[in-house]
Structures are given as C-alpha cells and as structure tokens.
Design a protein around this motif. Structure first.
Motif, PDB file in Angstrom:
ATOM      1  N   GLN A 535       0.828  -1.204   0.000  1.00  0.00           N
ATOM      2  CA  GLN A 535       0.000   0.000   0.000  1.00  0.00           C
ATOM      3  C   GLN A 535       0.865   1.257   0.000  1.00  0.00           C
ATOM      4  N   LEU A 564     -11.980  -1.063  -6.303  1.00  0.00           N
ATOM      5  CA  LEU A 564     -11.266   0.063  -5.692  1.00  0.00           C
ATOM      6  C   LEU A 564     -12.079   0.537  -4.496  1.00  0.00           C
ATOM      7  N   ASP A 566     -10.153   0.913  -1.148  1.00  0.00           N
ATOM      8  CA  ASP A 566      -9.222   1.299  -0.091  1.00  0.00           C
ATOM      9  C   ASP A 566      -9.150   2.822   0.004  1.00  0.00           C
ATOM     10  N   LEU A 569      -5.661   4.634  -0.651  1.00  0.00           N
ATOM     11  CA  LEU A 569      -5.307   4.718  -2.068  1.00  0.00           C
ATOM     12  C   LEU A 569      -6.210   5.695  -2.805  1.00  0.00           C
ATOM     13  N   TRP A 637      -7.160  -2.949  -5.196  1.00  0.00           N
ATOM     14  CA  TRP A 637      -6.938  -1.823  -4.291  1.00  0.00           C
ATOM     15  C   TRP A 637      -8.090  -1.766  -3.291  1.00  0.00           C
ATOM     16  N   MET A 642      -4.691  -4.888   1.020  1.00  0.00           N
ATOM     17  CA  MET A 642      -3.510  -4.132   1.435  1.00  0.00           C
ATOM     18  C   MET A 642      -3.061  -4.474   2.853  1.00  0.00           C
TER      19      MET A 642
END
Length: 718
Positions: A535, A564, A566, A569, A637, A642
């Motif tokens: 990460q 996606l 996270d 991120l 992600w 992560m």
C-alpha cells in the motif's frame, strides 16, 4: 488488433490540496467528497452483467447463462455482505450516505434488479426459446402423455426422497439449509390423529435434478423440458392423503455463509474449519424468496420463523433459484445458440513443452489468459516435475478447484523425491473444503504443507522451482494475477509472468520462507509485499505522478483492477488528480471513488469493462516525468488486500513485455467502445459512446491471438 491512440486527457486541474483525509476532503467549493457506497456499487456491477443477458446480439443460451451468473452473484452478495446491514441495530436500521436505512436501501436496489431479471426471463428469454421449439412445459400445457410421464417420474424418482413435515409441538419447524428448495403448504382437515396442524414443510434434496428433458415419445416435436419444482407442485396433494392442500409456495432462504474462526483460540486451523463447514448451511437468515403468489399468511409465517424484516422478502415470478436454470445451457447444447468456441493459443513466447526453462534463462515470458493457454503454466510445472535436476518446488494454493492437474503434478513431484512445499489457503471463501482435501492429499505423501500467516489470507500467486545447474542452484518463478485453476483460466483474463531473474526469484523464496516460519521478511529487491509495503509503495508512486504534474511534467496514472475500495489509495488518487495528474481507472466491479466531482476528481475517469470473459488482471501504470513503471499484482486496491492479506506486486522490467502489457491491458481497454461503461459522480454507470465500427478490447484480443492473424501493430502509451 489495431494500434490505439489515447484521447487527450482533460485540462490539468489547478486546484491544490493535500488530498483526501479520513472522512472526506474539501474541494474548491468547500464541499466534502463523499465516497460511493461499496455494496451499492456491487449491485451496480451486477446490473452491468445483466445487460449481457438483455443484448440481442448475444447468443440465446449465453444470455441465459448471464442471467444465471447474476443470480449466483446475488446469492454470494447476500451470503457475505447482507448480515452486517441486517444486524446493524436490533431492528436492522442504520444510516448510510444514502440517508436511509442501509438494509432497506440495499433491498430496494436488489429488489429492482431481481424484478428486471424475472421480467427478462418471462418476457424475453423464454418466448425466444419457445420460438425455437425449446420450452419448459408447465402443468397446464402438458399433454395427457406428458402428464403420465411426469406422474410416473414423480412416483419413481422424487416421492421416495421427500419427507413432508407437519408442524406441531412434537415437530417444530425443520432446519432449512442455505439456498435449498423447499415448499410450505397450508392444509385443511385432520391428520391421522384428528389434529388440525395446518402447516407442513417439504424439503427438496439437492441431489434431485432441477430440469429434465421430456423423452421424444411424449414430446415428439421441439425440445421440451419440465422443472422439478413444477413436478412437485403438481403432485403436492399426493404427499398428504386424506387432506386438502389449501395453498402453498416454493421458498428458499439465503443465509450468512462467511466462515468465522477465531484463529487465536484454535489449535489446528484445518480441524476448526472442517468443523465450521458443517454449520455453514445454517447461518443467520438474510433473505427469503417465495413465489409471487405466496399468500400474506404463509409469507408472514416464514418471515417470523426466520426472523426477517419485510425488506428481506423477495416475491419472484418464476423459479426461486434461477442459478439452477443454468442446467438448460448444457441440456440444449446447441452450438448455434452459444458463443463460437474459443480455443486459446499456445503462448507464442513459449517453446513447446521441454524447453521452457532454457528459454527463461534468456528472457522473461508472459502468458495472457484466456487468449493464450494456461497449458503454458502447466507445461512449466510438468517440465520441472520431470527434470531430475529440479530439487524443490514451492507453490501457493488459493483456488485450484476440486479436480486439479496442478495438484496431481505436485504429488508426482513428491513421489519423484523432490522437496515440495505447498502454502494452502484454507480460508479461501467457498473453496475451503477443496483446499482442506488437497492439504490432506499432499501432506499424506510427504509434501510440506503450511497455511500461511495466522490472521491473514495468503492471496499471492507464486510458483518457484529450484534447479541444480553448473555446480550451483538456480531458481525459476511463475507469478500471476489469477489463480492456479485451469477452469477459471479459460474464463478469466489474467497475466502469468515467468522469470529466472535472480532478484525476483530470491524475493519469492524469501516470501515462501516467511509464510513457512513467519520470520521477519528481509528487504526485498523487486517484489512489493502486503501487508508490509504494498500500500505504501503504491501511494508513493501515485504521489510522485501528482508532484510531477504539479511541476509541469508528465504525471499519468492508469490502473486496472477488479475493485477500488481502499480509502488510503483513493485519497492518494484524489491528491494526485488535484495536483494535475491525469488518472484513468479501469475497475470491473465495486468502485468507491466518484469520478468527475468538480474541484476534486475532475482529472479522474473511471470505466468498467464487462465482456465475454471475466476481467481479472491487475495492472498499475505510473508515469512521473521521464520515469515509467508498470506493476502486475495479485491484489486489488481494497483495504483487505492491502492490510489483511499476503499479496504481491512486481515490476515488469523487460521493455517489450512492458509495452505489450500497456497495449493489451490498458490502451485497448481505455478505447473499448463496445463493452465499456463510464462512472458518473453520483455512482451511476452509462454505456461508453459506441462507434459504428466499435470494438471491444476482448474481441480485439481474440482476433490478435486467433491463428493466422496479423501481429499487433505499433505501440501506444496509455
């Protein structure tokens, strides 16, 4: 496949800022950026999958298959995601970004999706099949001969396996397994003892075939079938002689099925999981499906039994389990109603089996599945198993399937005296039983089997071969974005990377050692490893692109992944975009980052590509001034990838392979104007504008890899 040029990115956003802190960020207007809801985004993904069942340019049996895929996806969604919403408070109420009860908000969206499914099934697909002479014949339309056949089949094959249970104090409501077919029946008249127990439950065994073809002697024209639910419905009265069936309904309950094992309190994880599997089918109820005509009395009775709110009740106009209709695809098996068969090519870079290791000594190799065959990976392992100079083989096992040539090859390696280490992830959701069985089978013949790190899932995909060469040892490695599963390798897009790079293979060996003994991981030279530095290093690459753009240099990010979610991120992407970096994301499923929010994500574009094959590659591209990096990864992600899994990412240093990945996995998908959808700031998706001669990325890749087609022309940066 044509050479593609990327459209010019939008003007750089002059708004500066520190990105997205926890809980949101303020844009130029002072408004906070609200992330999209993950579960609503998952349902939106299934809406895009359902579109393939709607499309009339898709063969009819394939349209049915997509309908069934959506139902299977929804089953898993409820099994894994619904309980947290249902149990947020005692009455199931919790507020979300939508400002309403989160379970009810999800249910409204799910109900609308299910209604679309059944409308498509009843009003489009079934009439289209009927026009071709293919029908599931209901009781009211059966001929006398067909009714006799159904009656005889019921008496011979079905009735002996049914045990109707009349409810009374001595016969409480029976245990109903997750996703099983059942009937609830309301009766009139007394039983053998004169008691008027009016409710009975009939559980239908899973072993019974759900769709049966009527024999030609009773259906001489067309292709005709009967459903098991219709057969039972027709003969329900036979189960209750001397009593009158007043009303009835099919029903199916979905239960929370995510296995939870407290790893701190178990002495043997394999034993604990094996015990947990026995209880999976009887977890908390989260959804109840009944026939559309089910009376309020019966529906209320079932809801009370399963302790479910009204929002959890789904009235369906057809079979309560559309997934089982997938049997029709195999029973009809008409090539004219299916996609043309795709036979992946042997990977062009690989020699035929027998010379793969020698080729790897000269350069890295890449396999793009399913356009190229997974047999290349099996060929690599076969060669290693058969080579007397190969001393050791190490592999991670996440989802390999119940019938796996790869696992048999590992067993053969043990029999040939090689050291074999298998890192088996016992907690791979819904693959636990298969993985436990493989762990038993490997361990029983002497393989070293370990289960990774307590508290983390091992999701990294690695295969490492150690060979004696020239008085020393040399390693050969395989890294992948996907699983070692030959079945899904024909259905999912993935990248397999083969290398003899001593830095990469030494890193792989260090990770295997860590998984075996949990010692501190040494500093890795090539691999990025979660939960340690993956990460952080991705955020550094994102920030570098943003800072380059802020200096007036090239700042470019293109990332392709399955999800996606996270927030760290996402914050980095927003920060880079506000500094002027151009960001393109190809996210197949759930995406919590809203694109195109003024002052916040103007420079971010998000698209989703849904094709014939399930998009599964994870590719991350970063350009910061003159520095260009491409990473492949096993990780999406997502926060879990992560911080709660063992994952890897690795750089592609070979210039030709890097450009090939850019062309095939990024540029082609950014230009897809056939199967792509674009995400709006409110979380809705719209079809990408379609050109008259539009192309799909997957279709172009199939042309690229089909025999006797021109090689890919040119190269373009994303």
């Amino acid at each position: 496949m044509m050479s593609l040029l990327l459209p010019s990115p939008s003007d750089k956003n002059a708004v500066q800022g520190n990105g997205l802190p926890p809980g949101g960020a303020s844009g130029a207007s002072g408004a906070s950026l609200v992330l999209l809801d993950r579960d609503h985004s998952i349902l939106a993904f299934n809406e895009r999958v359902l579109d393939w069942a709607v499309r009339e340019d898709v063969p009819l049996l394939e349209r049915l298959r997509y309908l069934c895929i959506v139902s299977s996806n929804l089953d898993e969604f409820f099994e894994v995601r619904a309980a947290a919403h249902l149990g947020a408070t005692p009455d199931g109420s919790s507020k979300s970004a939508y400002g309403v009860n989160s379970f009810e908000a999800l249910a409204l969206k799910a109900q609308a999706l299910v209604a679309r499914q059944y409308a498509l099934y009843n009003d489009s697909l079934m009439p289209a099949f009927a026009a071709l002479g293919i029908r599931i014949v209901p009781h009211g339309e059966r001929t006398a001969a067909q009714r006799r056949w159904v009656r005889e089949h019921f008496a011979r094959e079905v009735r002996p396996l049914l045990i109707p249970v009349g409810l009374d104090p001595a016969h409480p409501f029976p245990q109903v397994a997750n996703k099983s077919l059942n009937f609830i029946v309301r009766l009139r008249g007394g039983d053998a003892f004169g008691r008027e127990n009016e409710i009975a439950i009939v559980k239908v065994p899973r072993a019974l075939q759900r769709i049966m073809r009527l024999p030609a002697k009773v259906a001489p024209s067309g292709t005709k079938f009967v459903s098991l639910s219709s057969i039972i419905r027709t003969h329900l009265a036979d189960l209750f002689p001397g009593r009158q069936v007043v009303e009835f309904s099919q029903f199916r309950v979905t239960r929370h099925s995510d296995l939870a094992v407290d790893e701190e309190d178990v002495r043997n994880l394999r034993t604990a999981l094996r015990q947990g599997l026995q209880h999976r089918h009887y977890g908390q109820a989260v959804r109840l499906e009944v026939s559309a005509g089910c009376s309020a009395f019966l529906a209320d009775f079932l809801q009370t039994q399963f302790a479910l709110p009204a929002a959890a009740l789904y009235r369906v106009h057809g079979p309560v389990n559309l997934v089982r209709l997938g049997q029709l695809v195999d029973l009809v098996n008409d090539p004219a109603l299916l996609f043309p068969a795709w036979r992946p090519a042997w990977p062009a870079q690989l020699p035929r089996p027998g010379g793969i290791l020698a080729r790897l000594r000269r350069r890295d190799l890449l396999i793009h599945q399913p356009f190229e065959s997974f047999d290349g990976v099996l060929g690599f392992l076969r060669e290693a198993v058969g080579d007397p100079q190969v001393l050791a083989i190490k592999q991670t096992i996440y989802r390999t399937g119940a019938d796996s040539e790869q696992m048999e090859l590992l067993r053969e390696a043990v029999r040939r005296g090689k050291e074999v280490m298998a890192v088996v992830e016992l907690k791979a959701r819904f693959d636990e039983e298969a993985n436990i069985n493989w762990a038993d089978a490997l361990e029983s013949i002497g393989a070293q089997v370990v289960y990774g790190v307590m508290g983390l899932k091992t999701h990294a995909k690695m295969l490492l071969v150690t060979r004696r060469e020239g008085g020393g040892l040399r390693r050969y490695g395989h890294l992948s974005t996907g699983n070692y599963n030959p079945r899904t390798a024909r259905l999912y897009t993935d990248l397999s990377y083969l290398t003899a790079d001593p830095h990469v293979t030494a890193d792989m060996d260090a990770v295997f050692d860590h998984l075996a003994n949990q010692n501190r991981v040494p500093r890795l030279k090539r691999l990025l490893l979660a939960p340690f530095d993956l990460q952080r290093r991705m955020i550094e690459k994102i920030d570098a692109a943003g800072l380059a753009a802020e200096r007036g240099e090239d700042g470019r990010i293109v990332a392709k992944m399955n999800a996606l979610t996270d927030e760290a991120l996402i914050a980095a992407l927003v920060r880079a975009a506000r500094r002027g970096a151009s960001v393109d994301l190809v996210v197949r499923g759930a995406c919590m980052l809203p694109a195109g929010v003024p002052g916040m994500t103007d420079n971010i574009r998000v698209r989703s590509v849904i094709g014939r094959f399930l998009e599964h590659t994870r590719v991350f591209y970063f350009r910061s001034g003159g520095q260009e990096d491409v990473y492949l990864s096993s990780a999406d992600w997502m926060n879990r990838n992560m911080l709660r899994r063992v994952e890897i990412a690795w750089p592609v240093t070979d210039a030709k392979l890097r450009q090939r990945i850019i062309d095939e996995c990024l540029v082609a998908y950014l230009h897809d104007d056939r199967d792509a959808w674009t995400l709006a700031s409110d979380g809705s998706y719209a079809r990408a504008p379609r050109a008259l001669d539009g192309h799909g990325a997957q279709g172009a890749l199939m042309e690229r890899y089909a025999p006797r087609t021109p090689a890919l022309k040119g190269a373009a940066n994303p």
